[in-house]
Each structure stands twice: as structure tokens, then as C-alpha cells.
Design a protein around this motif. Structure first.
Motif, PDB file in Angstrom:
ATOM      1  N   GLU A  20      41.635  48.417  37.696  1.00 16.91           N
ATOM      2  CA  GLU A  20      41.241  47.850  36.398  1.00 16.91           C
ATOM      3  C   GLU A  20      41.452  48.758  35.191  1.00 16.91           C
ATOM      4  O   GLU A  20      40.926  48.467  34.136  1.00 16.91           O
ATOM      5  CB  GLU A  20      39.756  47.444  36.410  1.00 16.91           C
TER       6      GLU A  20
ATOM      7  N   HIS B  76      44.698  38.843  37.121  1.00 15.39           N
ATOM      8  CA  HIS B  76      43.491  39.170  37.888  1.00 15.39           C
ATOM      9  C   HIS B  76      42.406  39.847  37.063  1.00 15.39           C
ATOM     10  O   HIS B  76      41.460  40.385  37.637  1.00 15.39           O
ATOM     11  CB  HIS B  76      43.823  40.118  39.042  1.00 15.39           C
TER      12      HIS B  76
ATOM     13  N   GLU C 162      34.036  39.739  35.966  1.00 18.77           N
ATOM     14  CA  GLU C 162      34.652  39.778  37.308  1.00 18.77           C
ATOM     15  C   GLU C 162      35.534  38.547  37.431  1.00 18.77           C
ATOM     16  O   GLU C 162      35.037  37.414  37.421  1.00 18.77           O
ATOM     17  CB  GLU C 162      33.560  39.755  38.381  1.00 18.77           C
TER      18      GLU C 162
ATOM     19  N   GLY D 157      36.279  38.102  42.417  1.00 21.04           N
ATOM     20  CA  GLY D 157      35.559  38.711  43.520  1.00 21.04           C
ATOM     21  C   GLY D 157      36.040  38.038  44.797  1.00 21.04           C
ATOM     22  O   GLY D 157      36.401  36.846  44.800  1.00 21.04           O
TER      23      GLY D 157
HETATM   24  N1  CR6 Z   1      39.804  44.488  40.726  1.00 22.72           N
HETATM   25  C1  CR6 Z   1      39.454  41.490  40.033  1.00 22.72           C
HETATM   26  O1  CR6 Z   1      38.676  42.377  39.308  1.00 22.72           O
HETATM   27  C2  CR6 Z   1      39.518  39.850  41.902  1.00 22.72           C
HETATM   28  C3  CR6 Z   1      40.707  40.615  42.461  1.00 22.72           C
HETATM   29  C4  CR6 Z   1      41.657  39.703  43.207  1.00 22.72           C
HETATM   30  C5  CR6 Z   1      40.694  42.196  40.590  1.00 22.72           C
HETATM   31  C6  CR6 Z   1      38.637  40.796  41.113  1.00 22.72           C
HETATM   32  O2  CR6 Z   1      37.597  40.065  40.514  1.00 22.72           O
HETATM   33  O3  CR6 Z   1      38.802  39.266  42.952  1.00 22.72           O
HETATM   34  O4  CR6 Z   1      41.428  41.277  41.416  1.00 22.72           O
HETATM   35  N2  CR6 Z   1      41.530  42.577  39.475  1.00 22.72           N
HETATM   36  O5  CR6 Z   1      42.018  38.605  42.439  1.00 22.72           O
HETATM   37  C7  CR6 Z   1      42.483  43.543  39.440  1.00 22.72           C
HETATM   38  O6  CR6 Z   1      42.730  44.271  40.368  1.00 22.72           O
HETATM   39  C8  CR6 Z   1      43.266  43.711  38.205  1.00 22.72           C
HETATM   40  C9  CR6 Z   1      40.317  43.467  41.358  1.00 22.72           C
HETATM   41  O7  CR6 Z   1      40.456  43.535  42.520  1.00 22.72           O
END
Ligand code: CR6
Length: 826
Positions: free
Chosen positions: A287, A372, A667, A670
Motif C-alpha cells: 500500500e 485494489h 480497506e 480484505g
Molecule cells: N493490501 C487491499 O488493501 C484487498 C487486497 C486484494 C489490497 C485489500 O483490501 O483485499 O488488495 N491492496 O484485493 C493492495 O495491495 C494495493 C492489499 O492486499
């Protein structure tokens, strides 16, 4: 018994195969012990047996893979290419055994050799080629693509070092390199003769060819080779296997004669090291992209090698370029591989000599993009200067895409001149940045979010302008998880209990879990359900004792918060409540009646100060509470180090309460939330991401939602949120924060955690921890009360599992296949 001496019994008994599967597996294992691993078959050690078993399964996988490839080829199916900088497959052994239907055979074969399957499986070290949710999602989707027999390929990078290994030393996170290749790989095929050149740097030469066309080529580029490493992903008992192709960087020198002629031998070797660095390490930032040149190189490295592979396969068909989108779809997992768009343009325009219009027509029908995240700091941008240096031709192409795009936007919105600056692919200000999400949206025919709530936020705020420009591109695909790994494999006894009642179809049709509902009122089923759950908790308690030296009560409420550490995920809110409970126990011992075991786990990005600091705070709080004799068994706090897929598989089946408490709106989806609920844990969570849909499916009465809604978060912010007010109004909260700031949990360094409290009180509390504290405390009380009635809790648990069918990655991938990719199973 052999078939020769079966005599006239032959007609009555089914003919015994020449060798039983278990026997033939055992022979294969012994053969690999000797011929592939060069060890004595008399007394192989456990690690050797693990490797030999893995190699024996790889033999079976590759046969099925070849057959699957032939199927795809002979049907001339449209292919899906799933590009992701991360995959987090977890250990393969158990998953592959289940998919191949060889679990019992393996157990028998190993028992024969004096080994237990579980011990052998524990020898596997998982490849951590992803940070968290995004990479794990990619792996769940490959599993489903294989199970649905889709003509699909996963493409990624073969990092030599995956996500770091986390140690907790004196309460602090310490990072260690994750040398997952140390023991060699047993699942993959390294294709050392199968390489593509990838070209960076250099200058663009413009020239006019004999036909009078303006041409572009790259001069003085640096070339690195991409070597394919293939791993196989089997579908569930369907003889179908697909390929995850990971590229490893190799110096081009070894492929050039000049390497041997160069006078500067050491210099050449140094160059080799520099080139091969590209695939050396996964960036550990979840992130928040780091913006390092090497990372952009990695992105282009994956993209260039993959597009060459795709184009090579397409060329074999000998059909016109305009058929490319009819035969291929390229899916971009986040913006990380978005440079694929200008790369395909470059190939079509510069090498295949299509016109810009022809090439663009093909591109925007070939790419699809999944977003995402909506965190502003996570939206990927690159300094234009860096782009120009590393990928000069691609930057020119991006500029041309942008020029034409803005021209169209100007015509579409003549009265809104500001829109141009907002949607431009290049941010123009004091410094200029390439905005990868804008590139991905403009170059794709589909843009999707990963939960209903998240997809709405994309349309309403983050990409609102783009939604006005391309409304038809936006859609939602709520994430899903594979039930094979996240129930059948990680929780075999619960899976067995379910199968015993409703048959095994749920493994590939998760909606079948609904059939469990009639049993919700059966006392016998209740008992069996809770026995399985308690047994799982006993096992985790043992693990905790082994690893952390802490004794926890299996009968206590296991309250679990495992995921990456980030302020928006609010592990801090959780620990504030833990401290509040601790204070209640100290001040009025009878007031807390439900004993709890708090379990935390997760990694923080190595450069993310506050996230690491919160890990330290949790460990300090854990120490204080666990050593306070007044607390006894009422409260235990455990931090399990190095949270990863393997550890998730241990923790999830033993969880009662699943913490999903992100600030509403932050989020995206998740997926941990889904894994817990599928295994019968009850969620305590905010109105965020997929929690909202989980609530819609399992019923509001079967989970504990609390806190501000995302529009309330925005309103409170815009009206001037004052966290101090909450501090002043709430004496319990005040006591907790004062203790942290005053050094209660860090007596030898009283100021240690003062900055944590300051971030809440004096720096705006960006994640609204204080605003949500009180409603969280109330919902936690509701959860404790519910836990006291074990029969009611069991009912909630069973209803969670039985209603989670929607969250299968099979459903998600099927939606992608039908609505976006336009492909079906072969
Ligand atoms: N960090 C999201 O924050 C989501 C996953 C998969 C994320 C999370 O809420 O479930 O992707 N985003 O879609 C990113 O990695 C950019 C994550 O895993």
C-alpha cells in the motif's frame, strides 16, 4: 496378489492394477531420492523425503500440464494472461496432493517408509513472493482458474528473496532475508534455454524509412535476459493444470560471444551481478510504493518478457493483429504491470508497423485492470525524469496516448477545463509524475474494484472523472478465496465433518454449504462442530506454548488480529481495548467474566516507523499483562512472529473472533475476513470493504459490526474532526491513553510510546481511532456476552460457514471470465 494368480476369481473381483497408486508413488519417491537427489534410499531424512515426494508430484503435474496445453491449443481458445508483480502461493505439498487426489496414497506410501505425512509436509518452506492480500488473491485466482479449466497463465517475477522473515526481538520487529531458494526448488522447471531479451535505458532514434514512414528505435539500450521458471497449478481433481511462469533475470552477457572476448573479466562479472539484481528481491511495501528505480525496472522486466511470450504464441496462429483481442486478454493486477500498455503499443507501432489508430484499437480491447486500493499514498506514480531515463520510448508513447486522450476529453467536456489537469496521465506541477492508474484506466476496456463498497468509492470519488468519461468500463468483482486451501486443507477435520453431512460437492461449488443449515438445530452436529473447533484451538495453544512460551487456555475466547500492520487496519484500536479490559480486571476483578486470548500477527514495512512502533507497543502490553499475577487466565496477549500463509493456516481454524476493524472506506476488500468466516469465526468489524457483503450474506445478527460508516468518516473530517473531544469525554479511553503516554508499558523508557498517543491527540488521528473507540468497546462486550452462551455461539459459527458460499474465488473468477474476459472452460 498379482493378476496372474487371480485365476477364476478374476470375474468376480475388479482387476487389481499392476501396482497400487500408493506403491507406485513410493517407488517414485525412492527413485527420486536416489537419482534426482543422490541420497541413500536406506535412510533418507525427512527433508529428502519431502523433496522426493514433491518431485514425484511434479512428474504427475507436468504430464497433465502438457495435456492441458494441447487442449487449449487444439481448441484455439481465447487465453487469459494474469500479470501480477506478486503471487503468494503458500506451501504446495498438501494442496497438490488434494488436487491430484493422492492424499491417502501419499500417507500410505510415507507410512511404509516410516514417515508421517504431516511431518513431511511441515518440511516445506513457502515461497513468499508477495506482501499480503493482493499476492494471495492472485494465487487463489490461479487455483480457481485451474479448477474452472480456463485457458489461463499467471505471469510474475521469480524473486530470489521474497517478503522478509520477521523476528520479534525484545518486542521489536527485526527483518531477515528470506532465502526461500536455499534448499533448491522442487516444484518448478527452470527453462534455461528459454529466454527473452528486455531492453532498458538508451536513446530513441527517429528516422524515416524507404516508404517514407517515421520510425522509432532504441539505441544503446542495456539488455537483460528474462528466463522462465514454471510452476504448475492443478485444478481440483480435474486433470487440468495451468502454469505460473515467473521470470528470473539473467545477464545477457552469457548469451553473447563477446563475454568471452572481453578483456575486463571482473568488470563483466560485475555487470552480470548488476543485471541479475533485477529479480533479486520483492519490495516489502504494502500500500505505499517506494518509487525506486529498481522497482520500475522490475515492472518493465515482467511486462516486456510476458508480452514477448504472448506475442510469440499469437504469431504462431498466423492471423491478423486485429484478432489479438479476440484471442487474448491481458489482466493487470493493480497498476504495477501497467507499463504493458505502452509496451504493446510500441511493439505494434514500432515493430509491426501498424498505424497508431490500429494499434490503440487493439490495446484498449486487450487490457483489463483491477484496482485494489484507494489510499492516496498507494496510487502509483513515477517521476517523469526517471521514466524518461529508463524507458524513453515508453514515455513518448504515454505522452501521445495522453495528447489524444485529453483532446477527446476537451471535446466531451468543453465547459470543464479543470478536468484536463485532473485526468491527465502526467501530473504537471513543480515536478512531473506519470500516473499509472490513469494510464491503466485509459488503456483498458474494464476497470474493476474488489468489493461492492470499494467499487462504488472508485466511481464516486477516486476515479469520478474517469467514470464520467468511460462509465461502461467500471464494474465490481468482489474478491474470493479458494475453499480448497482455506477450508479443506487448513481445517481438514471441519472439512471432513462438512463432507460427512452434505457430500464433497462444496469443494467446487461452495454455495452447497447452505445445505448445512438444517443441521444448525441438531444437537449432535453442534457438539461435533464445537469439538472440532476446540481441538483446533488446542493445537494452536500448543504452538503458542512452543514458540512464545506462553500458556493459553483453549477454552478462552480466541480473539485474532492477523494481517499486515498499517495504521488504517487499526491494530492500535484493538490494543487500546485490550488495555481497557486490563484496567477493568485490575480495578474490579469480577467485571470481566469471559477469559480471552488475544492473538496478533503481521509484518510492517521495514521503513514504516509507526507500524513498527505499534508492533512494539503490542509486545510491551503483552509482556505487562502476561506477567501480571492479578490477571491470571482472564487475559493473555500473544504476538506470533512471521505471519505468512503457513501460519495463517494454523491460526484461522482456531479463531473465535476475527478482527476486521479498518477505518471505513479504507480497506478495499480484505480477504482474511472471508477466510475466518468460512472457518466459523465470528467477525467483529467495521462497515468496510467486503465486511459489508459478509454481513449481507451471514446476517447482521451473526457478526458484530460497529463504528462510523465511510460517509460519516468523510463528514466528520470535513466538519473538522477533533479527536481530543473523545479523549476528554471518555474516562476509560483517557486512562488508557494516559497510561501509554506515561510509560506504564515501557517503565525503563517512559517516553517510548508518547508519539503514538500524540498521533491520535495532536496530529489529527487520521484513522479515526478515537472516534470509533466507544462503539468498538460496546461491540466487544456484545461479543463476550454472546460467547458465554456456547450453544448460541456454535449456531452463529455454523451459520457463518454455511452462508459464506458467495466468497469462493470460483465465483469471483467465473464472474471475471464471463463479464470481463469472455472466456469459458476448455
Ligand atoms: N493490501 C487491499 O488493501 C484487498 C487486497 C486484494 C489490497 C485489500 O483490501 O483485499 O488488495 N491492496 O484485493 C493492495 O495491495 C494495493 C492489499 O492486499
Amino acid at each position: 496378489m498379482t493378476s496372474q494368480n487371480s485365476g477364476n476369481r478374476k470375474s468376480r473381483l475388479p482387476e487389481a492394477p499392476a501396482t497400487r497408486p500408493a506403491e507406485s508413488l513410493k517407488q517414485d519417491i525412492l527413485r527420486h531420492v536416489l537419482y534426482s537427489l543422490g541420497r541413500d534410499t536406506e535412510r533418507p531424512d525427512r527433508q529428502t523425503v519431502f523433496r522426493a515426494l514433491a518431485l514425484s508430484l511434479r512428474d504427475r503435474l507436468v504430464e497433465k500440464w502438457i495435456a492441458s496445453q494441447r487442449d487449449i491449443y487444439s481448441r484455439s481458445s481465447k487465453r487469459v494472461y494474469y500479470l501480477s508483480l506478486e503471487f503468494l502461493p503458500g506451501p504446495f505439498l498438501r494442496e497438490n496432493l488434494i488436487a491430484l487426489g493422492l492424499e491417502n496414497e501419499a500417507r500410505e506410501a510415507l507410512t511404509d517408509m516410516g514417515f508421517g505425512l504431516d511431518d513431511v509436509a511441515d518440511e516445506e518452506y513457502e515461497p513468499g513472493l508477495g506482501n499480503g492480500g493482493l499476492g494471495r488473491l492472485a494465487s487463489c485466482y490461479l487455483d480457481s482458474m485451474a479448477t474452472l479449466r480456463l485457458p489461463a497463465y499467471g505471469y510474475g517475477i521469480h524473486y530470489a528473496y521474497g517478503i522478509f522473515y520477521q523476528l520479534i526481538k525484545e518486542g521489536r520487529q527485526v527483518e531477515r532475508a528470506d532465502n526461500w531458494l536455499r534448499g533448491g526448488t522442487h516444484w518448478e522447471f527452470e527453462r534455461s534455454h528459454y529466454v527473452h531479451p528486455v531492453r532498458f535505458y538508451g536513446q530513441v532514434r527517429e528516422w524515416v524509412d524507404e516508404q517514407g514512414r517515421l520510425r522509432h528505435s532504441l539505441e544503446n539500450a542495456t539488455t537483460v535476459m528474462a528466463m522462465a521458471c514454471d510452476m504448475f497449478i492443478p485444478g481440483h481433481k480435474n486433470d487440468y493444470v495451468l502454469n505460473m511462469r515467473l521470470w528470473a533475470a539473467k545477464t545477457s552477457r552469457e548469451f553473447e560471444f563477446s563475454f568471452f572476448n572481453t578483456g575486463d573479466y571482473i568488470g563483466a562479472v560485475e555487470e552480470k551481478i548488476r543485471d541479475e539484481n533485477i529479480s533479486m528481491v520483492l519490495y516489502p511495501n504494502d500500500e505505499a510504493p517506494e518509487g525506486k528505480e529498481l522497482r520500475l525496472k522490475q515492472q518493465f522486466f515482467l511486462v516486456s518478457a510476458t508480452i514477448q511470450d504472448i506475442v510469440r504464441r499469437f504469431r504462431k496462429k498466423g492471423i491478423a493483429w486485429d484478432q489479438l483481442p479476440r484471442k487474448n486478454v491481458i489482466h493487470l493486477n493493480e497498476t504495477h504491470p501497467a507499463v504493458a500498455i505502452p509496451e504493446l503499443m510500441r511493439i505494434l507501432v514500432d515493430e509491426e508497423l501498424l498505424t497508431w489508430e490500429e494499434a490503440w484499437y487493439i490495446c484498449v480491447r486487450t487490457f483489463a485492470y483491477t484496482n485494489h486500493t484507494v489510499l492516496p499514498e498507494a496510487l502509483e506514480v513515477w517521476p517523469e525524469d526517471l521514466f524518461r531515463r529508463l524507458l524513453p520510448r515508453h514515455l513518448q508513447i504515454i505522452h501521445e496516448i495522453n495528447r489524444r486522450f485529453l483532446h477527446d476529453v476537451r471535446r466531451q467536456f468543453p465547459n470543464d477545463p479543470n478536468i484536463l489537469g485532473r485526468v491527465s496521465l502526467v501530473h504537471e506541477g513543480e515536478s512531473r509524475w506519470v500516473r499509472m492508474s490513469h494510464l491503466a484506466i485509459v488503456g483498458s476496456f474494464s476497470v474493476n474494484g474488489v468489493s461492492a463498497h470499494h467499487s462504488e468509492i472508485l466511481k464516486e470519488s477516486v476515479f469520478h472523472d474517469f467514470y464520467k468519461i468511460f462509465p461502461e468500463r467500471f464494474n465490481n468483482k468482489t474478491n474470493g478465496i479458494t475453499p480448497r486451501r482455506w477450508l479443506r486443507q487448513c481445517n481438514p477435520t471441519l472439512a471432513w465433518l462438512i463432507t460427512e453431512h452434505i457430500g464433497p460437492e462444496w469443494l467446487t461449488d461452495l454455495a452447497q454449504l447452505k445445505k448445512l443449515e438444517p443441521y444448525v438445530n441438531s444437537e449432535g452436529f453442534h457438539r461435533a462442530w464445537m469439538e472440532v473447533r476446540l481441538r483446533n484451538k488446542h493445537k494452536l495453544a500448543e504452538y503458542i506454548r512452543d514458540k512464545n512460551g506462553i500458556t493459553v487456555m483453549p477454552e478462552s475466547l480466541f480473539d485474532v488480529h492477523v494481517k499486515r500492520f498499517h495504521e488504517y487496519k487499526r491494530q492500535l484500536l484493538n490494543v487500546l481495548h485490550v488495555i481497557a479490559l486490563y484496567n477493568r480486571i485490575r480495578s474490579s476483578p469480577g467485571s470481566v467474566t469471559v477469559p480471552r486470548t488475544y492473538i496478533f500477527g503481521g509484518k510492517a514495512a521495514p521503513g514504516y516507523y509507526m507500524a513498527k512502533h505499534i508492533i512494539r507497543l503490542i509486545n510491551s502490553v503483552a509482556y505487562t499483562i502476561n506477567t501480571d499475577p492479578r490477571v491470571g487466565d482472564l487475559l493473555k496477549v500473544v504476538f506470533l512472529q512471521n505471519y505468512c500463509v503457513t501460519l495463517a493456516e494454523r491460526i484461522i481454524p482456531a479463531t473465535d473472533l476475527s478482527e476486521q476493524i479498518s477505518t471505513a472506506g479504507m480497506e478495499a476488500s480484505g480477504t482474511g475476513n472471508m477466510k475466518f468466516a468460512l472457518n466459523g469465526a465470528i467477525t467483529i468489524g467495521t462497515h468496510d470493504g467486503a465486511n459489508i457483503e459478509i454481513m449481507e450474506h451471514v446476517g447482521n445478527e451473526n457478526l458484530f459490526l460497529f463504528g462510523l460508516l465511510s460517509h460519516e468518516v468523510n463528514e466528520m473530517r470535513s466538519q473538522g474532526y477533533n479527536p481530543r473531544l473523545f479523549y476528554e469525554r471518555d474516562s476509560e479511553l483517557r486512562e488508557v491513553l494516559d497510561m501509554i503516554a506515561g510509560g506504564f508499558f515501557s517503565p525503563s523508557e517512559p517516553h517510548l510510546f508518547r508519539d503514538v498517543v500524540e498521533s491520535l491527540l495532536n496530529h489529527g488521528d487520521r484513522y479515526m481511532v478515537l472516534a470509533d473507540f466507544r462503539s468498538y468497546v460496546y461491540r466487544q462486550q456484545d461479543a463476550a456476552n454472546a460467547f458465554m452462551d456456547q450453544a448460541a455461539w456454535a449456531r452463529m459459527s455454523m451459520l457463518n460457514t454455511s452462508r459464506m458460499g458467495f466468497f469462493s474465488s470460483d465465483r469471483a473468477v467465473d464472474e471475471y471470465a464471463k463479464d470481463i474476459w469472455g472466456v469459458s472452460g476448455v
